[in-house]
Design an enzyme around this catalytic site. Structure first.
Site, PDB file in Angstrom:
ATOM      1  N   TYR A 184      14.447  -6.140   9.146  1.00 56.14           N
ATOM      2  CA  TYR A 184      14.874  -6.676  10.067  1.00 56.14           C
ATOM      3  C   TYR A 184      14.526  -6.164  11.558  1.00 56.14           C
ATOM      4  O   TYR A 184      14.991  -5.315  11.853  1.00 56.14           O
ATOM      5  CB  TYR A 184      16.415  -7.036  10.040  1.00 56.14           C
ATOM      6  CG  TYR A 184      16.983  -7.925  11.248  1.00 56.14           C
ATOM      7  CD1 TYR A 184      16.572  -9.110  11.575  1.00 56.14           C
ATOM      8  CD2 TYR A 184      18.087  -7.275  12.035  1.00 56.14           C
ATOM      9  CE1 TYR A 184      17.321  -9.711  12.560  1.00 56.14           C
ATOM     10  CE2 TYR A 184      18.415  -8.049  13.014  1.00 56.14           C
ATOM     11  CZ  TYR A 184      18.034  -9.156  13.382  1.00 56.14           C
ATOM     12  OH  TYR A 184      18.606  -9.861  14.414  1.00 56.14           O
TER      13      TYR A 184
ATOM     14  N   ARG B  36      12.229 -15.846  14.060  1.00 53.19           N
ATOM     15  CA  ARG B  36      13.035 -16.736  14.676  1.00 53.19           C
ATOM     16  C   ARG B  36      12.977 -16.836  16.221  1.00 53.19           C
ATOM     17  O   ARG B  36      11.866 -16.201  16.577  1.00 53.19           O
ATOM     18  CB  ARG B  36      14.592 -16.291  14.278  1.00 53.19           C
ATOM     19  CG  ARG B  36      14.876 -16.490  12.986  1.00 53.19           C
ATOM     20  CD  ARG B  36      16.186 -15.464  12.342  1.00 53.19           C
ATOM     21  NE  ARG B  36      17.455 -15.733  13.514  1.00 53.19           N
ATOM     22  CZ  ARG B  36      18.203 -14.964  13.668  1.00 53.19           C
ATOM     23  NH1 ARG B  36      18.226 -13.879  12.941  1.00 53.19           N
ATOM     24  NH2 ARG B  36      19.279 -15.268  14.490  1.00 53.19           N
TER      25      ARG B  36
ATOM     26  N   ALA C 155      20.639 -54.929  19.093  1.00 52.93           N
ATOM     27  CA  ALA C 155      22.120 -55.209  18.995  1.00 52.93           C
ATOM     28  C   ALA C 155      22.386 -55.435  17.431  1.00 52.93           C
ATOM     29  O   ALA C 155      23.787 -55.641  17.165  1.00 52.93           O
ATOM     30  CB  ALA C 155      22.474 -56.430  19.739  1.00 52.93           C
TER      31      ALA C 155
ATOM     32  N   ARG D 205      22.331 -53.434   6.260  1.00 56.06           N
ATOM     33  CA  ARG D 205      21.769 -53.211   5.051  1.00 56.06           C
ATOM     34  C   ARG D 205      21.410 -51.588   5.072  1.00 56.06           C
ATOM     35  O   ARG D 205      21.028 -51.106   4.004  1.00 56.06           O
ATOM     36  CB  ARG D 205      20.725 -53.880   4.851  1.00 56.06           C
ATOM     37  CG  ARG D 205      21.048 -55.505   4.204  1.00 56.06           C
ATOM     38  CD  ARG D 205      19.841 -56.401   4.374  1.00 56.06           C
ATOM     39  NE  ARG D 205      19.649 -56.864   5.663  1.00 56.06           N
ATOM     40  CZ  ARG D 205      18.530 -57.552   5.957  1.00 56.06           C
ATOM     41  NH1 ARG D 205      17.557 -57.874   5.190  1.00 56.06           N
ATOM     42  NH2 ARG D 205      18.363 -57.914   7.092  1.00 56.06           N
TER      43      ARG D 205
HETATM   44  C1  UD1 Z   1      13.010 -63.015  14.824  1.00 59.75           C
HETATM   45  C2  UD1 Z   1      12.260 -64.074  15.559  1.00 59.75           C
HETATM   46  C3  UD1 Z   1      10.929 -64.439  14.483  1.00 59.75           C
HETATM   47  C4  UD1 Z   1      10.170 -63.181  14.314  1.00 59.75           C
HETATM   48  C5  UD1 Z   1      10.969 -62.044  13.780  1.00 59.75           C
HETATM   49  C6  UD1 Z   1      10.119 -60.813  13.456  1.00 59.75           C
HETATM   50  C7  UD1 Z   1      13.741 -65.240  16.908  1.00 59.75           C
HETATM   51  C8  UD1 Z   1      14.766 -66.501  16.651  1.00 59.75           C
HETATM   52  N1  UD1 Z   1      13.179 -65.096  15.618  1.00 59.75           N
HETATM   53  O1  UD1 Z   1      13.614 -63.364  13.690  1.00 59.75           O
HETATM   54  O2  UD1 Z   1      10.301 -65.446  14.971  1.00 59.75           O
HETATM   55  O3  UD1 Z   1       9.132 -63.625  13.201  1.00 59.75           O
HETATM   56  O4  UD1 Z   1      11.965 -61.778  14.667  1.00 59.75           O
HETATM   57  O5  UD1 Z   1      10.912 -59.855  13.205  1.00 59.75           O
HETATM   58  O6  UD1 Z   1      13.542 -64.556  17.795  1.00 59.75           O
HETATM   59  N2  UD1 Z   1      18.871 -58.962  17.714  1.00 59.75           N
HETATM   60  C9  UD1 Z   1      19.712 -58.743  18.697  1.00 59.75           C
HETATM   61  N3  UD1 Z   1      20.740 -59.670  19.073  1.00 59.75           N
HETATM   62  C10 UD1 Z   1      20.833 -60.910  18.384  1.00 59.75           C
HETATM   63  C11 UD1 Z   1      19.853 -61.066  17.337  1.00 59.75           C
HETATM   64  C12 UD1 Z   1      18.975 -60.179  17.157  1.00 59.75           C
HETATM   65  O7  UD1 Z   1      19.774 -57.737  19.506  1.00 59.75           O
HETATM   66  O8  UD1 Z   1      21.918 -61.511  18.649  1.00 59.75           O
HETATM   67  C13 UD1 Z   1      17.608 -58.141  17.618  1.00 59.75           C
HETATM   68  C14 UD1 Z   1      17.855 -57.426  16.254  1.00 59.75           C
HETATM   69  O9  UD1 Z   1      18.762 -56.195  16.315  1.00 59.75           O
HETATM   70  C15 UD1 Z   1      16.590 -56.989  15.924  1.00 59.75           C
HETATM   71  C16 UD1 Z   1      15.678 -58.280  16.881  1.00 59.75           C
HETATM   72  O10 UD1 Z   1      16.619 -58.643  17.838  1.00 59.75           O
HETATM   73  O11 UD1 Z   1      16.082 -55.860  16.449  1.00 59.75           O
HETATM   74  C17 UD1 Z   1      15.276 -59.165  15.549  1.00 59.75           C
HETATM   75  O12 UD1 Z   1      16.274 -59.903  15.356  1.00 59.75           O
HETATM   76  P1  UD1 Z   1      16.257 -60.137  13.710  1.00 59.75           P
HETATM   77  O13 UD1 Z   1      17.722 -60.895  13.177  1.00 59.75           O
HETATM   78  O14 UD1 Z   1      15.592 -59.413  12.836  1.00 59.75           O
HETATM   79  O15 UD1 Z   1      15.411 -61.469  13.847  1.00 59.75           O
HETATM   80  P2  UD1 Z   1      14.820 -62.493  12.913  1.00 59.75           P
HETATM   81  O16 UD1 Z   1      15.694 -63.905  12.544  1.00 59.75           O
HETATM   82  O17 UD1 Z   1      14.336 -62.054  11.761  1.00 59.75           O
END
Ligand code: UD1
Ligand code: CA
Length: 452
Positions: free
Chosen positions: A363, A330, A10, A15
């Site tokens: 061809y 092709r 989600a 970035r």
């Molecule tokens: C999360 C973990 C952290 C871990 C890290 C690894 C939590 C609170 N923290 O951190 O411990 O070391 O991943 O990369 O879980 N996502 C959603 N919905 C949301 C938030 C996130 O779908 O509301 C999805 C993001 O798209 C992504 C994944 O969850 O694929 C991780 O989200 P991200 O924001 O990268 O997590 P971190 O805060 O980095």
């Protein structure tokens, strides 16, 4: 115990600076999230649920073949909230495997190890030790066992020095997971519902938390921008080219061979530089591929050589054949044993029989060529009248002279001979010679044009 997979996808992916949802950005021509889904389905998961927030229509279209469940997380309130929106797809008695849609290099072998250590009731967590753990949730252990995860922004200096981190990937019982998700709060530095808080809950309630580890840290690396995406692509390619080398293919430079699909090779295959594979490609024993070749969905038989700068797509080349340089096969091209397709030759929906040659500037479209045929330089099959396509048949041992045009539908029968420069519109009988060109006139002492 049956397995359900939940893929978190989600996040907005700001970035990436892209109109494409982040998880659809490709590694090796395949969306990142598709790699993740494939790793999950390789474990015989009974269901895959994708938690999405942005670009729902685009995602559903791109991933339509997966028969996945879709759970909308309209607002990104944290990883715990993200898993909770998938609640209806998490059966009580299933093991729920949580994966990240932007972590595409995860291997099913690693996930199998994780599932193997999962307690009957409790959590199995994939963790990794990093030289630089900054940004990640840190694994808190007491007497060796995991008692919690503390996020970077909530951690004290002592906790920040821990180098074992949470990859985010975990396996949990459906019923326990749902009960813990109900008790999450967002009372933390980021004001988010942290999935990671369920670790401490499990520990407090006496449920075991076990850990498994990936083969390498790259396997659990995510991509937030295109620089990281390119790094994942390189790592993926390194892995794929290593598999091919171990299977019997030599490469002048593995970093200049790209595998964007499923490639199988026989023994003693040689790949020169800038060879790109897409889709399903099979190379037999002793196949040699020269530099700058693109091979898409094709089969190349034993001992065949594809010379430099050739493109082969949805075509089949049998054994001991020679293709190129600068050949283009092709869709629907079939090149027989010991046949030769030379430079600047294009074949489409055409078969070249055993030992037949089409060596220069030709061809062949919608054409069946028998065995032992020689097709001279510049021969064209005219298969298209602007509306419909027609077929050309060239039977065994025929000879088509240089720069001839065969206007389809037309048949050159076995052993037929077409004189150079002919435009053939009628069938040529067996053993016949056909000449179809203006007669040559020579004019003696012809005055050359002069400047006016
Ligand atoms: C999360 C973990 C952290 C871990 C890290 C690894 C939590 C609170 N923290 O951190 O411990 O070391 O991943 O990369 O879980 N996502 C959603 N919905 C949301 C938030 C996130 O779908 O509301 C999805 C993001 O798209 C992504 C994944 O969850 O694929 C991780 O989200 P991200 O924001 O990268 O997590 P971190 O805060 O980095
Ligand atoms: Ca992250």
């Amino acid at each position: 115990m049956s397995l359900s997979v939940v893929v978190l996808a989600a996040g907005k992916g700001t970035r990436m600076r892209s109109s494409l949802p982040k998880v659809l950005h490709p590694v090796a021509h395949k969306p990142m999230v598709q790699h993740v889904i494939d790793a999950g389905t390789a474990l015989n998961a009974s269901g895959v649920t994708i938690v999405y927030g942005h670009g729902g229509d685009t995602l559903k279209q791109a991933l339509a073949e997966n028969n996945a469940n879709w759970a909308l997380q309209a607002e990104q309130l944290g990883t715990g909230h993200a898993v909770k929106v998938a609640e209806q797809f998490m059966p009580d008695n299933d093991t729920i495997l949580i994966l990240y849609g932007d972590v595409p290099l995860i291997q099913s072998a690693t996930l199998e190890r994780l599932l193997a250590v999962k307690p009957e009731k409790g959590i199995a967590l994939l963790t990794v030790k990093l030289d630089d753990p900054s940004g990640y949730g840190r694994i808190i252990r007491e007497n060796g066992s995991v008692v919690g995860i503390i996020e970077q922004k909530d951690a004290n200096p002592e906790q920040l020095s821990i180098n074992e981190v949470n990859t985010g990937i975990m396996a949990v019982n459906g019923d326990l997971l749902k009960s813990w998700l109900n008790n999450l709060s967002n009372d933390n530095a980021q004001g988010e519902y942290y999935l990671t808080d369920i670790i401490a809950m499990a520990n407090e309630q006496g449920y075991a938390v076990t850990t498994a580890h990936p083969d390498s840290a790259m396997e659990v690396e995510g991509a937030n921008n295109r620089v990281q995406l390119a790094a994942l692509e390189r790592e993926y390619q390194k892995r794929e080219t290593e598999k091919l080398m171990l299977a019997g293919a030599s490469m002048r430079d593995p970093s200049r061979v790209d595998v964007r699909g499923d490639v199988t090779v026989g023994q003693d295959v040689e790949l020169d530089i800038n060879v790109v594979f897409e889709g399903k490609v099979t190379l037999g024993n002793n196949v040699v591929i020269g530099p700058n070749c693109l091979l898409i969905d094709c089969v190349i038989g034993d001992n065949t050589v594809v010379h430099a700068n050739s493109i082969i797509e949805s075509a089949e080349v049998l054994t001991n054949a020679q293709i190129g340089p600068f050949a283009r096969l092709r869709p629907g091209a079939v090149v027989g044993n010991k046949a030769k397709v030379g430079n600047f030759v294009e074949m489409k929906k055409s078969t070249l029989g055993e030992g037949s040659k089409v060596n220069h500037f030709s061809y062949l479209g919608d054409t069946t060529v028998g065995q032992g045929v020689n097709i001279g330089a510049g021969v064209i099959t005219a298969n298209y009248d602007g509306v419909n396509k027609f077929k050309t048949t060239i039977e065994d041992n025929a000879f088509i002279g240089t720069n001839s045009t065969l206007v389809a539908p037309v048949t050159i029968s076995a052993n037929g001979f077409v004189a150079a420069g002919s435009t053939i519109t009628k069938d040529v009988e067996k053993n016949a010679l056909s000449i179809a060109r203006g007669k040559q006139r020579n004019i003696d002492n012809w005055p050359r044009p002069v400047k006016g």
